[in-house]
Design a protein around this motif. Structure first.
Motif, PDB file in Angstrom:
ATOM      1  N   GLY A  63       0.751  -1.314   0.008  1.00  0.00           N
ATOM      2  CA  GLY A  63       0.001  -0.066   0.004  1.00  0.00           C
ATOM      3  C   GLY A  63       0.692   1.135   0.036  1.00  0.00           C
ATOM      4  N   THR A  64       2.187   1.032   0.082  1.00  0.00           N
ATOM      5  CA  THR A  64       2.988   2.320   0.083  1.00  0.00           C
ATOM      6  C   THR A  64       4.016   2.062  -1.073  1.00  0.00           C
ATOM      7  OG1 THR A  64       2.703   2.608   2.226  1.00  0.00           O
ATOM      8  CG2 THR A  64       4.582   3.695   1.479  1.00  0.00           C
TER       9      THR A  64
ATOM     10  N   VAL B  57      -7.990  10.071   7.866  1.00  0.00           N
ATOM     11  CA  VAL B  57      -6.462  10.292   7.991  1.00  0.00           C
ATOM     12  C   VAL B  57      -5.762  11.568   8.862  1.00  0.00           C
ATOM     13  CG1 VAL B  57      -4.433  10.442   6.593  1.00  0.00           C
ATOM     14  CG2 VAL B  57      -6.310   9.127   5.738  1.00  0.00           C
TER      15      VAL B  57
ATOM     16  N   ALA C 222       1.733  10.289   5.567  1.00  0.00           N
ATOM     17  CA  ALA C 222       0.643   9.456   5.258  1.00  0.00           C
ATOM     18  C   ALA C 222       0.567   9.302   3.650  1.00  0.00           C
ATOM     19  CB  ALA C 222      -0.576   9.926   5.881  1.00  0.00           C
ATOM     20  N   ALA C 223       0.488   8.191   3.069  1.00  0.00           N
ATOM     21  CA  ALA C 223       0.305   7.678   1.830  1.00  0.00           C
ATOM     22  C   ALA C 223      -0.954   7.785   1.459  1.00  0.00           C
ATOM     23  CB  ALA C 223       1.145   6.483   1.385  1.00  0.00           C
ATOM     24  N   LEU C 224      -1.632   8.682   1.009  1.00  0.00           N
ATOM     25  CA  LEU C 224      -3.066   8.793   0.626  1.00  0.00           C
ATOM     26  C   LEU C 224      -3.764   7.773  -0.460  1.00  0.00           C
ATOM     27  CD1 LEU C 224      -3.692  12.480   0.999  1.00  0.00           C
ATOM     28  CD2 LEU C 224      -3.856  10.758   2.960  1.00  0.00           C
ATOM     29  N   TYR C 225      -2.484   7.369  -1.278  1.00  0.00           N
ATOM     30  CA  TYR C 225      -2.773   6.423  -2.406  1.00  0.00           C
ATOM     31  C   TYR C 225      -2.842   4.845  -1.867  1.00  0.00           C
ATOM     32  CZ  TYR C 225       2.310   6.021  -2.333  1.00  0.00           C
ATOM     33  OH  TYR C 225       3.501   5.619  -1.804  1.00  0.00           O
ATOM     34  N   GLY C 226      -2.671   4.724  -0.864  1.00  0.00           N
ATOM     35  CA  GLY C 226      -2.486   3.289  -0.263  1.00  0.00           C
ATOM     36  C   GLY C 226      -3.999   2.911  -0.040  1.00  0.00           C
TER      37      GLY C 226
ATOM     38  N   LEU D 107      -6.418   2.534   2.639  1.00  0.00           N
ATOM     39  CA  LEU D 107      -6.830   3.396   3.810  1.00  0.00           C
ATOM     40  C   LEU D 107      -7.812   2.678   4.710  1.00  0.00           C
ATOM     41  CD1 LEU D 107      -6.387   7.037   2.397  1.00  0.00           C
ATOM     42  CD2 LEU D 107      -4.793   5.701   3.452  1.00  0.00           C
TER      43      LEU D 107
ATOM     44  N   LYS E  31      -0.023  12.347  -2.351  1.00  0.00           N
ATOM     45  CA  LYS E  31      -1.069  11.602  -2.856  1.00  0.00           C
ATOM     46  C   LYS E  31      -0.596  10.557  -4.147  1.00  0.00           C
ATOM     47  CE  LYS E  31      -4.598  15.067  -2.407  1.00  0.00           C
ATOM     48  NZ  LYS E  31      -5.508  16.353  -3.237  1.00  0.00           N
TER      49      LYS E  31
ATOM     50  N   ASP F 127       0.648   3.944   5.006  1.00  0.00           N
ATOM     51  CA  ASP F 127      -0.817   4.247   4.585  1.00  0.00           C
ATOM     52  C   ASP F 127      -1.518   3.836   5.580  1.00  0.00           C
ATOM     53  OD1 ASP F 127      -1.908   1.366   2.931  1.00  0.00           O
ATOM     54  OD2 ASP F 127      -0.026   1.525   3.707  1.00  0.00           O
ATOM     55  N   ASP F 128      -1.235   3.251   6.841  1.00  0.00           N
ATOM     56  CA  ASP F 128      -1.985   2.884   7.784  1.00  0.00           C
ATOM     57  C   ASP F 128      -1.796   3.559   9.132  1.00  0.00           C
ATOM     58  OD1 ASP F 128      -3.700   0.063   8.311  1.00  0.00           O
ATOM     59  OD2 ASP F 128      -2.540   0.738  10.196  1.00  0.00           O
TER      60      ASP F 128
END
Length: 225
Positions: free
Chosen positions: A18-19, A203, A191-195, A197, A213, A174-175
């Motif tokens: 997710g990252t 978030v 925080a990786a918002l594209y992962g 979530l 993003k 992302d968590d």
């Protein structure tokens, strides 16, 4: 949530699923096989995707509406692991932008590493199969230390292996447990918002100092050398 330019950064650490990699298709397929092997109808891949970051716990919650307290959870978890090992590289790929990001970190001479809750039996296979990851200075799995995230110890171990103080590291994940672990380790957190979530994610409540993003936005957070 602000997106500052961090100064005095000497290393960047990343969560894996997710990252850096999109492993949701293979994780979902492994879980869905549990259903079809039992004569249950297959579920759409997009049902599994939001919970991919939670590993077996997340996949079994989707496949069977089952939590870790269920008496069948341990046996199904191990069966899920066997299924996952059989398909671990079939559909998984790095997210768009990851290759260019890592290339630029390398060009800058910026050490980087991976800190994941994934067990080493899976992490090692994926890292070995991804030439891009050969430049990682540290790879910490969920069973490398006595604790897993949200405990800070895996992140602290990565910093030790890179020989860099935690305060000079960024951790991207992302968590929420990634951010909790990073903050507890004294690192800057992103925080990786594209992962992945999850299905009920706020978030902005995680406490991360920045959010991105796309993977390439990591480079914008680091002051030029």
């Amino acid at each position: 949530m602000s997106s500052p330019v961090f100064t005095h950064v000497r290393a960047v650490l990343f969560d894996l699923d997710g990252t850096l990699i999109d492993s949701a298709p293979d994780l979902g397929a492994a879980a869905d096989k549990l259903r079809t092997d039992r004569g249950l109808p297959s579920l759409p891949a997009d049902r599994y995707r939001p919970m991919a970051g939670a590993g077996a716990r997340g996949m079994l919650s989707v496949a069977f509406d089952m939590d870790t307290a269920h008496p069948d959870f341990p046996a199904l978890r191990e069966e899920f692991f066997v299924n996952y090992e059989a398909c671990i590289q079939q559909r998984t790929k790095v997210f768009d932008g990851v290759e260019s990001m890592i290339a630029e970190l390398t060009r800058r001479g910026m050490p980087w590493g991976i800190v994941t809750n994934k067990a080493a039996r899976f992490t090692d296979v994926l890292v070995a199969a991804t030439p891009l990851f050969s430049s990682a200075g540290a790879v910490i799995s969920g069973d490398t230390t006595a604790h897993s995230k949200p405990h800070p110890e895996p992140l602290l171990e990565a910093a030790r292996r890179l020989d860099i103080e935690p305060a000079h590291c960024i951790y991207v994940g992302d968590d929420e447990r990634d951010i909790v672990a990073g903050l507890a380790a004294g690192m800057r957190t992103v925080a990786a918002l594209y992962g992945y979530l999850g299905t009920q994610t706020a978030v902005h409540e995680w406490g991360a100092q920045a959010a991105i993003k796309s993977p390439l936005e990591v480079l914008q957070l680091i002051s030029a050398p």
